[in-house]
Scaffold this motif. Sequence first.
Motif, PDB file in Angstrom:
ATOM      1  N   SER A  68      11.143   9.533  -0.398  1.00  0.00           N
ATOM      2  CA  SER A  68      12.252   8.692   0.064  1.00  0.00           C
ATOM      3  C   SER A  68      12.207   8.497   1.575  1.00  0.00           C
ATOM      4  O   SER A  68      12.638   7.472   2.097  1.00  0.00           O
ATOM      5  N   PHE A  69      11.641   9.490   2.282  1.00  0.00           N
ATOM      6  CA  PHE A  69      11.451   9.320   3.726  1.00  0.00           C
ATOM      7  C   PHE A  69      10.491   8.164   3.993  1.00  0.00           C
ATOM      8  O   PHE A  69      10.767   7.284   4.799  1.00  0.00           O
ATOM      9  N   PHE A  70       9.348   8.158   3.294  1.00  0.00           N
ATOM     10  CA  PHE A  70       8.372   7.070   3.461  1.00  0.00           C
ATOM     11  C   PHE A  70       9.008   5.727   3.125  1.00  0.00           C
ATOM     12  O   PHE A  70       8.803   4.741   3.829  1.00  0.00           O
ATOM     13  N   GLN A  71       9.783   5.669   2.050  1.00  0.00           N
ATOM     14  CA  GLN A  71      10.428   4.421   1.656  1.00  0.00           C
ATOM     15  C   GLN A  71      11.408   3.945   2.716  1.00  0.00           C
ATOM     16  O   GLN A  71      11.450   2.755   3.035  1.00  0.00           O
ATOM     17  N   SER A  72      12.188   4.865   3.279  1.00  0.00           N
ATOM     18  CA  SER A  72      13.179   4.464   4.279  1.00  0.00           C
ATOM     19  C   SER A  72      12.528   3.975   5.569  1.00  0.00           C
ATOM     20  O   SER A  72      13.024   3.062   6.219  1.00  0.00           O
TER      21      SER A  72
END
Length: 165
Positions: A68-72
């Motif tokens: 989710s960090f990469f997505q954000s």
Amino acid sequence: MTELRELDDFLNPTLLVPANGKEYRIAAVDAATGLRLQKMLTIGVKAHAGTDPSEKDLELVSDEDEESFFQSVLGDTYAELLADKIPYPGLKAIASLAMIWTTQGFDPAQQYFLAGGKAPAPNRAERRTGTRTSTAAATTTPKAASPSGTSTRKSRAKATPGNKS
């Protein structure tokens, strides 16, 4: 009356990243994500300096898993990178690049990119200063303390002839 130009006219909200023979366009993150990334960076800097993170700091960092960090950070480009089967080290490096761009600006991001995804080495003068230690004794005598402490020197009143009437 002076009018402000559209913000997009002078800010470049897109980072172009060449990878695997293709150019990926990473859009600027929204304000909430940018503020969260800035807080995460601050926590990392404090931890690197030896300050223990608070419970609140730990919650901020641990609330978000890596995916989710990469997505954000990458936005729509995340799905594009996965579809193109970019290797994991490349995904990680591009996400780090985008975080640096978001929190520190283009120049530090470019330095990170040009250094192959590693923090650039300090320049020679910084390296030499950082390792130099002094073994010489002090060569000057310390100056006397300032008389502006808490007590004041009392001056004697000079006698002056008075006027007799």
